[in-house]
Design a protein around this motif. Structure first.
Motif, PDB file in Angstrom:
ATOM      1  N   TYR A   1      13.595   2.512   1.320  1.00  0.00           N
ATOM      2  CA  TYR A   1      13.361   1.287   0.554  1.00  0.00           C
ATOM      3  C   TYR A   1      14.605   0.866  -0.218  1.00  0.00           C
ATOM      4  O   TYR A   1      15.516   1.663  -0.447  1.00  0.00           O
ATOM      5  N   ASP A   2      14.615  -0.403  -0.589  1.00  0.00           N
ATOM      6  CA  ASP A   2      15.563  -0.956  -1.554  1.00  0.00           C
ATOM      7  C   ASP A   2      14.734  -1.474  -2.720  1.00  0.00           C
ATOM      8  O   ASP A   2      13.954  -2.419  -2.556  1.00  0.00           O
ATOM      9  N   GLY A   3      14.873  -0.849  -3.889  1.00  0.00           N
ATOM     10  CA  GLY A   3      14.024  -1.231  -5.012  1.00  0.00           C
ATOM     11  C   GLY A   3      12.574  -0.951  -4.678  1.00  0.00           C
ATOM     12  O   GLY A   3      12.217   0.162  -4.276  1.00  0.00           O
TER      13      GLY A   3
ATOM     14  N   ASP B   1      21.073  -5.846  -8.311  1.00  0.00           N
ATOM     15  CA  ASP B   1      21.708  -7.097  -7.900  1.00  0.00           C
ATOM     16  C   ASP B   1      22.385  -7.000  -6.542  1.00  0.00           C
ATOM     17  O   ASP B   1      23.053  -7.932  -6.099  1.00  0.00           O
ATOM     18  N   GLY B   2      22.221  -5.860  -5.868  1.00  0.00           N
ATOM     19  CA  GLY B   2      22.801  -5.685  -4.552  1.00  0.00           C
ATOM     20  C   GLY B   2      24.220  -5.159  -4.553  1.00  0.00           C
ATOM     21  O   GLY B   2      24.777  -4.855  -3.490  1.00  0.00           O
ATOM     22  N   GLN B   3      24.829  -5.035  -5.736  1.00  0.00           N
ATOM     23  CA  GLN B   3      26.194  -4.529  -5.850  1.00  0.00           C
ATOM     24  C   GLN B   3      26.172  -3.033  -6.164  1.00  0.00           C
ATOM     25  O   GLN B   3      25.164  -2.482  -6.606  1.00  0.00           O
ATOM     26  N   LEU B   4      27.311  -2.372  -5.941  1.00  0.00           N
ATOM     27  CA  LEU B   4      27.434  -0.976  -6.299  1.00  0.00           C
ATOM     28  C   LEU B   4      27.683  -0.834  -7.794  1.00  0.00           C
ATOM     29  O   LEU B   4      28.419  -1.622  -8.384  1.00  0.00           O
ATOM     30  N   SER B   5      27.067   0.176  -8.400  1.00  0.00           N
ATOM     31  CA  SER B   5      27.286   0.481  -9.815  1.00  0.00           C
ATOM     32  C   SER B   5      27.643   1.953  -9.964  1.00  0.00           C
ATOM     33  O   SER B   5      27.355   2.769  -9.077  1.00  0.00           O
ATOM     34  N   LEU B   6      28.259   2.285 -11.097  1.00  0.00           N
ATOM     35  CA  LEU B   6      28.605   3.671 -11.391  1.00  0.00           C
ATOM     36  C   LEU B   6      27.357   4.540 -11.422  1.00  0.00           C
ATOM     37  O   LEU B   6      26.384   4.199 -12.091  1.00  0.00           O
ATOM     38  N   ASP B   7      27.420   5.668 -10.741  1.00  0.00           N
ATOM     39  CA  ASP B   7      26.339   6.649 -10.814  1.00  0.00           C
ATOM     40  C   ASP B   7      26.764   7.769 -11.763  1.00  0.00           C
ATOM     41  O   ASP B   7      27.811   7.701 -12.408  1.00  0.00           O
TER      42      ASP B   7
ATOM     43  N   LEU C   1      24.029   8.637   9.534  1.00  0.00           N
ATOM     44  CA  LEU C   1      24.367   7.682   8.478  1.00  0.00           C
ATOM     45  C   LEU C   1      23.831   6.317   8.865  1.00  0.00           C
ATOM     46  O   LEU C   1      24.159   5.793   9.936  1.00  0.00           O
ATOM     47  N   VAL C   2      22.998   5.730   7.997  1.00  0.00           N
ATOM     48  CA  VAL C   2      22.448   4.395   8.261  1.00  0.00           C
ATOM     49  C   VAL C   2      23.332   3.331   7.622  1.00  0.00           C
ATOM     50  O   VAL C   2      24.028   3.593   6.636  1.00  0.00           O
ATOM     51  N   ARG C   3      23.273   2.132   8.188  1.00  0.00           N
ATOM     52  CA  ARG C   3      24.073   1.016   7.675  1.00  0.00           C
ATOM     53  C   ARG C   3      23.327   0.226   6.601  1.00  0.00           C
ATOM     54  O   ARG C   3      23.724  -0.892   6.272  1.00  0.00           O
ATOM     55  N   THR C   4      22.266   0.766   6.069  1.00  0.00           N
ATOM     56  CA  THR C   4      21.513   0.105   5.004  1.00  0.00           C
ATOM     57  C   THR C   4      21.893   0.712   3.660  1.00  0.00           C
ATOM     58  O   THR C   4      22.705   1.626   3.573  1.00  0.00           O
ATOM     59  N   GLY C   5      21.275   0.212   2.571  1.00  0.00           N
ATOM     60  CA  GLY C   5      21.502   0.789   1.250  1.00  0.00           C
ATOM     61  C   GLY C   5      22.929   0.636   0.767  1.00  0.00           C
ATOM     62  O   GLY C   5      23.521  -0.442   0.835  1.00  0.00           O
ATOM     63  N   LYS C   6      23.505   1.740   0.293  1.00  0.00           N
ATOM     64  CA  LYS C   6      24.850   1.700  -0.281  1.00  0.00           C
ATOM     65  C   LYS C   6      25.964   1.744   0.764  1.00  0.00           C
ATOM     66  O   LYS C   6      27.141   1.664   0.405  1.00  0.00           O
TER      67      LYS C   6
ATOM     68  N   PHE D   1      25.665   3.893  -6.819  1.00  0.00           N
ATOM     69  CA  PHE D   1      24.354   3.569  -6.255  1.00  0.00           C
ATOM     70  C   PHE D   1      24.264   2.064  -6.093  1.00  0.00           C
ATOM     71  O   PHE D   1      25.007   1.311  -6.744  1.00  0.00           O
ATOM     72  N   LYS D   2      23.378   1.620  -5.202  1.00  0.00           N
ATOM     73  CA  LYS D   2      23.184   0.187  -5.006  1.00  0.00           C
ATOM     74  C   LYS D   2      22.256  -0.319  -6.089  1.00  0.00           C
ATOM     75  O   LYS D   2      21.096   0.093  -6.172  1.00  0.00           O
ATOM     76  N   ASP D   3      22.738  -1.214  -6.927  1.00  0.00           N
ATOM     77  CA  ASP D   3      21.978  -1.690  -8.084  1.00  0.00           C
ATOM     78  C   ASP D   3      21.036  -2.823  -7.688  1.00  0.00           C
ATOM     79  O   ASP D   3      21.036  -3.299  -6.544  1.00  0.00           O
TER      80      ASP D   3
END
Length: 265
Positions: free
Chosen positions: A14-16, A148-154, A219-224, A144-146
Motif C-alpha cells: 500500500y501507499d498510505g 505528499d509523494g516526495q521522499l523525506s528523512l527517515d 525490487l519493485v518500482r513502486t513506493g520509494k 521514506f515516501k511521505d
C-alpha cells in the motif's frame, strides 16, 4: 525450492491508506499457492494493531504471528536483557513499550519520531547513551515516501547523529539486520535460502535480505523506488519488477520451474 515469501508493506502492498493496484489479489494468489507469508515492515510510527486493522480494511487478513515489526523485536530484546527503555520514537508507538519499567538498566530506543526529533530530545538521548545506556535502533532507513509523494528523512539520519556523538554503533533491530529476516522465518520450517523477499528499498529490503542469506530478493518500482536504485547497493536485486503483482508472477513461475525440474529428475 521457494517455501516462503516475505513482503514489505509501505510501498509494496500500500501507499498510505490506499492499496497499490494489483497488490491485494497478489497476496491472495500467494496464499492460494500454499506459500506461507510474513509481512515485514520497518515502520516505526504505527502500532501493530493499527497495521493489522489497516490491512484488514484493504481486504488482507493478517494473523498476529504473520507481522513482524522492529518494535516487536525491540520489546523482546528489552525483556531478554532486562532493560528499561528511554524512548525516542513516535508518540503513536509508545504504548508498544508499556510494562517494561522494571528493568535493571537503561536502553535508548530510536525510531522515526517525526516532529519529535529536535535538539532537546536528541541531546537527552545522547546523555543517556553517555551515561552507559544500551543503544537500540528500530531501523536505519535513509528515507521514506511521505504523504505528499516526495521522499523525506527517515530515522537513519538521526541514528547516525547519535552514533557519531556517542562513539558507539547501535543494535539494529529492523531491516537490514540479518536477525530480523531470520526471525521472520522462525517457525516456518524454511531455510533462508528457500525464501524470497519483496521490497521497495534496494538497501534495507533487498540487499539486507540477500546478505542475510535469503535465496532471492525482488525490487519493485513502486513506493520509494527511484530509477537507478537497483544499481546503488550490493548485493543487487535478483530481479527488478514493476509491482507486487509482477513479483508474484516471478515467484510462482520460479516455483513451477523448480517443481518441474524436480519432477524430471
Amino acid at each position: 525450492m521457494i517455501r516462503a515469501v516475505l513482503l514489505d508493506l509501505a510501498g509494496v502492498v500500500y501507499d498510505g491508506d490506499t492499496p497499490i493496484p494489483g497488490a491485494v489479489p497478489a497476496v491472495e494468489r500467494l496464499r492460494k499457492a500454499g506459500l506461507p507469508l510474513r509481512f515485514v515492515s520497518n515502520t516505526t510510527r504505527s502500532p501493530r494493531r493499527a497495521i493489522i486493522a489497516q490491512l484488514a480494511a484493504m481486504g488482507i487478513k493478517v494473523a498476529d504471528e504473520e507481522l513482524l515489526t522492529p518494535a516487536r523485536t525491540a520489546v523482546e530484546w528489552l525483556r531478554r536483557h532486562g532493560r528499561r527503555p528511554h524512548l525516542l520514537v513516535h508518540s503513536n508507538l509508545e504504548a508498544e513499550f508499556s510494562g517494561l519499567e522494571d528493568g535493571s538498566g537503561r536502553a535508548v530506543v530510536v525510531g522515526d519520531a517525526g516532529e519529535g526529533f529536535d535538539y532537546a530530545t536528541l541531546n537527552q538521548a545522547f546523555r543517556e547513551l553517555a551515561a552507559g545506556a544500551d543503544f537500540l535502533a528500530l531501523a536505519t532507513n535513509r528515507t521514506f515516501k511521505d504523504a505528499d509523494g516526495q521522499l523525506s528523512l527517515d530515522a537513519g539520519a538521526f541514528v547516525a547523529a547519535l552514533e557519531f556523538a556517542c562513539g558507539r554503533s547501535p543494535v539494529v533491530l529492523g531491516k537490514p539486520s540479518p536477525d530480523f529476516f531470520l526471525a521472520a522465518l522462525a517457525g516456518l520450517n524454511c531455510r533462508a535460502a528457500d525464501a524470497v523477499m519483496v521490497g521497495d528499498d534496494a538497501e534495507s529490503d533487498v540487499a539486507g535480505a540477500l546478505s542475510a542469506g535469503l535465496g532471492a530478493a525482488l525490487l519493485v518500482r513502486t513506493g520509494k523506488y527511484r530509477p537507478g536504485d537497483e544499481t546503488r547497493f550490493d548485493p543487487a536485486p535478483t530481479a527488478l519488477v514493476d509491482d507486487l503483482a509482477a513479483a508474484t508472477d516471478w515467484v510462482l513461475k520460479a516455483r513451477r520451474a523448480e517443481t518441474d525440474s524436480g519432477d524430471a529428475l
